[in-house]
Design a protein around this motif. Structure first.
Motif, PDB file in Angstrom:
ATOM      1  N   GLU A 485       6.900   2.342  -2.119  1.00 46.73           N
ATOM      2  CA  GLU A 485       7.724   1.148  -1.973  1.00 46.73           C
ATOM      3  C   GLU A 485       6.869  -0.104  -1.775  1.00 46.73           C
ATOM      4  O   GLU A 485       7.059  -1.115  -2.439  1.00 46.73           O
ATOM      5  CB  GLU A 485       8.687   1.320  -0.779  1.00 46.73           C
ATOM      6  CG  GLU A 485       9.621   2.508  -0.909  1.00 46.73           C
ATOM      7  CD  GLU A 485      10.555   2.398  -2.097  1.00 46.73           C
ATOM      8  OE1 GLU A 485      10.909   1.259  -2.471  1.00 46.73           O
ATOM      9  OE2 GLU A 485      10.918   3.450  -2.670  1.00 46.73           O
ATOM     10  N   VAL A 486       5.927  -0.020  -0.816  1.00 48.38           N
ATOM     11  CA  VAL A 486       5.054  -1.157  -0.521  1.00 48.38           C
ATOM     12  C   VAL A 486       3.609  -0.682  -0.591  1.00 48.38           C
ATOM     13  O   VAL A 486       3.241   0.307   0.059  1.00 48.38           O
ATOM     14  CB  VAL A 486       5.345  -1.730   0.885  1.00 48.38           C
ATOM     15  CG1 VAL A 486       4.408  -2.910   1.177  1.00 48.38           C
ATOM     16  CG2 VAL A 486       6.803  -2.156   0.996  1.00 48.38           C
ATOM     17  N   ARG A 487       2.808  -1.342  -1.390  1.00 47.05           N
ATOM     18  CA  ARG A 487       1.406  -0.955  -1.566  1.00 47.05           C
ATOM     19  C   ARG A 487       0.653  -1.032  -0.228  1.00 47.05           C
ATOM     20  O   ARG A 487       0.826  -1.990   0.530  1.00 47.05           O
ATOM     21  CB  ARG A 487       0.755  -1.882  -2.600  1.00 47.05           C
ATOM     22  CG  ARG A 487      -0.634  -1.467  -3.072  1.00 47.05           C
ATOM     23  CD  ARG A 487      -0.640  -0.176  -3.863  1.00 47.05           C
ATOM     24  NE  ARG A 487       0.177  -0.196  -5.057  1.00 47.05           N
ATOM     25  CZ  ARG A 487      -0.239  -0.611  -6.249  1.00 47.05           C
ATOM     26  NH1 ARG A 487      -1.445  -1.094  -6.401  1.00 47.05           N
ATOM     27  NH2 ARG A 487       0.575  -0.548  -7.285  1.00 47.05           N
ATOM     28  N   VAL A 488      -0.148  -0.029   0.069  1.00 45.06           N
ATOM     29  CA  VAL A 488      -0.908   0.017   1.322  1.00 45.06           C
ATOM     30  C   VAL A 488      -1.859  -1.174   1.379  1.00 45.06           C
ATOM     31  O   VAL A 488      -2.498  -1.540   0.383  1.00 45.06           O
ATOM     32  CB  VAL A 488      -1.704   1.337   1.418  1.00 45.06           C
ATOM     33  CG1 VAL A 488      -2.568   1.353   2.678  1.00 45.06           C
ATOM     34  CG2 VAL A 488      -0.759   2.530   1.419  1.00 45.06           C
ATOM     35  N   SER A 489      -1.956  -1.780   2.562  1.00 43.96           N
ATOM     36  CA  SER A 489      -2.860  -2.922   2.726  1.00 43.96           C
ATOM     37  C   SER A 489      -3.608  -2.807   4.039  1.00 43.96           C
ATOM     38  O   SER A 489      -3.176  -2.116   4.974  1.00 43.96           O
ATOM     39  CB  SER A 489      -2.080  -4.245   2.690  1.00 43.96           C
ATOM     40  OG  SER A 489      -1.176  -4.331   3.774  1.00 43.96           O
ATOM     41  N   SER A 490      -4.734  -3.499   4.111  1.00 40.13           N
ATOM     42  CA  SER A 490      -5.547  -3.517   5.322  1.00 40.13           C
ATOM     43  C   SER A 490      -6.295  -4.837   5.400  1.00 40.13           C
ATOM     44  O   SER A 490      -7.029  -5.196   4.467  1.00 40.13           O
ATOM     45  CB  SER A 490      -6.535  -2.344   5.319  1.00 40.13           C
ATOM     46  OG  SER A 490      -7.437  -2.434   6.410  1.00 40.13           O
ATOM     47  N   ARG A 491      -6.076  -5.551   6.483  1.00 39.87           N
ATOM     48  CA  ARG A 491      -6.757  -6.829   6.731  1.00 39.87           C
ATOM     49  C   ARG A 491      -6.676  -7.772   5.525  1.00 39.87           C
ATOM     50  O   ARG A 491      -7.672  -8.356   5.096  1.00 39.87           O
ATOM     51  CB  ARG A 491      -8.212  -6.588   7.125  1.00 39.87           C
ATOM     52  CG  ARG A 491      -8.341  -5.843   8.460  1.00 39.87           C
ATOM     53  CD  ARG A 491      -9.740  -5.797   8.966  1.00 39.87           C
ATOM     54  NE  ARG A 491     -10.609  -5.003   8.103  1.00 39.87           N
ATOM     55  CZ  ARG A 491     -11.906  -4.768   8.363  1.00 39.87           C
ATOM     56  NH1 ARG A 491     -12.459  -5.291   9.441  1.00 39.87           N
ATOM     57  NH2 ARG A 491     -12.631  -4.034   7.543  1.00 39.87           N
ATOM     58  N   GLY A 492      -5.481  -7.863   4.953  1.00 39.20           N
ATOM     59  CA  GLY A 492      -5.264  -8.791   3.851  1.00 39.20           C
ATOM     60  C   GLY A 492      -5.622  -8.251   2.481  1.00 39.20           C
ATOM     61  O   GLY A 492      -5.351  -8.900   1.469  1.00 39.20           O
TER      62      GLY A 492
END
Length: 550
Positions: A485-492
């Motif tokens: 559903e929502v792409r994984v992200s980390s620190r922007g």
């Protein structure tokens, strides 16, 4: 794909001549032990080295264990009534083994006649091309009819593929360009098979409409062409003359040169009937047309891409004492644990695509002897220099041995093992290696931020991650890592690709206790995304399959 079956050095069962062999193919349904006849080759008389003309056409699914059986029989036989004196031998193989072998070519010895060599069968797999090209084109129009009372038209195009029976099937719609008689539509991409079903001379009809909010779109006009006519725009001027309305002659020949006399005309047959001086309802220009091949998963496997399988198993205390029947690690004499089932379900399919069948296997969340140090990536075989196990059975043996020697503890950290595999994946990024990490866990992840960071980094590398949740816990955090559903992200930073697939094992357990069926269901779901994930990596890096040697 097609499967050819030349055979060599068959048993000679005839007294005064050589055998007259025929090959019968049997298939086994997913999660079933029953064999069903799929088809037979033709009979070739008086030979021990038949090259059968008939090929079998099979649907191939990476995510399924597609078991095949080949029986060499005399003509007119039926396996149910076949006598031992007539039997020429048989071979068992998984379709994935054939695909995963070098150049899709696998030789297998025939067995089944005690004390005799039955010869060999050579299995040759080839993917049906079925027109895998993809077209990208862009069109514009000029001086279209004005249809709106208070403004100009809001035009869009509708593409139709002609069918064998003379009817038309819609295959593409452009976007609407608002309030203009000279629209320029965005470039779009469409498979050639969708546009013309692989028949380059089949009529392609294009209607031009004026969009209306209530859905009663006004017809502006139509024209006709074919894929072959469109494709000439790659090497010639992109403007064509149209002499008649669609269905009554199509487009004429393209005009070369800088100043062609006419553009493709958009004709409205109804207006042509009413107005003697009617010329057209505007013109359409093909601005660009390009074709590229769509490579498939099988193309890369046949070209030599190896799938490297790594396993990571949860050894945290929340699993329960392995010696107790309530533990998720408990294996009774009658059935495997959920961990072992998940490992076998995924591993037995992936191993067909790994030539050396050596699989690194790790545990995490345990205290290790002799000093009780906590580790989140310890080798199950206790060999830090070479953590690889021989085959899936070797992984299972090392897993069971570790259960007897380490102390289940915690926490549940994924990042160390993800980074370990990512480091290996980063060593070879030319498309010849692709890594698949299977993590089997029972609970809530403890290092969510670090795991997200590791996944974002890994998404740029040739690897995929499968997470199987076992036990009754809630797995909301795993759903977040899945990234559907929502792409994984980390620190922007966002993951370049969706590389994680999560499933809870409980959703696949068969109510009747059939473990084979449970494993088949699990494998089908968790492995279904691997081919697309591999293709997405190859495409973003513009890596084409290596051409297999003839």
């Amino acid at each position: 794909l097609t499967l050819a079956l030349p055979s060599r050095n068959l048993l000679d069962m005839d007294t005064f001549s050589k055998s007259d062999p025929v090959v019968v193919l049997y298939v086994q349904g997913s999660g079933s032990s029953e064999w069903k006849e799929f088809g037979r080759t033709e009979v070739i008389d008086n030979t021990l080295n038949p090259d059968f003309v008939r090929k079998f056409v099979l649907d191939y699914y990476f995510e399924e264990k597609q078991n095949l059986r080949f029986d060499q029989e005399p003509p007119g036989s039926h396996s149910a009534v076949l006598g031992v004196q007539d039997f020429l031998g048989q071979a068992f193989v998984a379709l994935g083994e054939v695909i995963g072998s070098q150049r899709g070519r696998l030789e297998r010895a025939l067995t089944g006649v005690p004390g005799k060599r039955c010869g060999t069968i050579l299995l040759l797999a080839e993917e049906l091309s079925n027109c895998r090209d993809i077209v990208t084109m862009q069109l514009c129009a000029n001086k279209l009819d004005k249809k709106d009372f208070f403004g100009k038209s809001d035009p869009f195009l509708v593409f139709y593929r002609s069918n064998e029976d003379g009817t038309f099937t819609i295959c593409h719609k452009t976007e609407v360009v608002k309030n203009t008689l000279n629209p320029v539509w965005q470039p779009f991409t469409i498979p050639v098979r969708a546009l013309c079903n692989g028949d380059y001379d089949r009529t392609v009809k294009i209607d031009v409409y004026d969009w209306d909010r209530d859905g009663s779109h006004d017809f502006i006009g139509e024209f006709a062409t074919s894929y072959r006519e469109l494709s000439r725009a790659q090497s010639q001027f992109t403007v064509y003359e149209v002499g008649q309305e669609a269905g009554l002659g199509g487009w004429g020949q393209p005009h070369a040169g800088a100043n062609p006399p006419l553009r493709p005309q958009v004709l409205n047959p109804r207006k042509k009937c009413k107005k003697k001086k009617y010329v057209n309802s505007g013109t359409v220009t093909l601005l660009s047309f390009s074709v590229e091949s769509e490579f498939t998963f099988v193309d890369y496997i046949r070209g030599g891409t190896q799938l490297n399988f790594t396993v990571a198993i949860d050894f945290t205390a929340s699993n329960g004492m392995p010696s107790q029947p309530t533990s998720l690690h408990y294996a009774s004499p009658y059935q495997l644990s959920a961990y072992a089932l998940a490992l076998k379900a995924v591993g037995e399919i992936i191993q067909d695509y790994d030539s050396d069948k050596l699989f690194p296997a790790y545990g995490f969340g345990a205290k290790l002897p002799p000093d009780g140090k906590i580790s989140h990536q310890f080798p199950l075989n206790n060999n830090a220099d070479n953590p690889s196990c021989a085959g899936i059975e070797g992984v299972l043996e090392s897993y069971l041995q570790s259960l007897r020697t380490v102390q289940l503890y915690g926490p549940t950290n994924f990042a160390p093992v993800i980074n370990q595999v990512a480091g290996a994946a980063a060593q070879v990024t030319d498309g010849s290696q692709y890594h698949v990490l299977l993590i089997i866990t029972d609970g809530v992840i403890s290092d969510m931020l670090q795991t997200k960071e590791a996944i974002v980094t890994a998404s740029a590398l040739p690897m995929s991650i499968i997470i199987v949740g076992v036990g009754p816990a809630e797995f909301e955090a795993m759903e977040e890592l899945d990234g559907d559903e929502v792409r994984v992200s980390s620190r922007g930073r966002y993951a370049e690709r969706d590389i994680v697939q999560f499933v809870p094992f409980r959703d696949y357990v068969d109510d009747s206790g059939n473990q084979v069926l449970s494993m088949a269901r699990l494998a089908k779901d968790v492995l279904a995304e691997i081919p697309e994930q591999l293709l997405s990596y190859m495409k973003t890096r513009d890596i084409k399959p290596r051409r297999a040697d003839p």
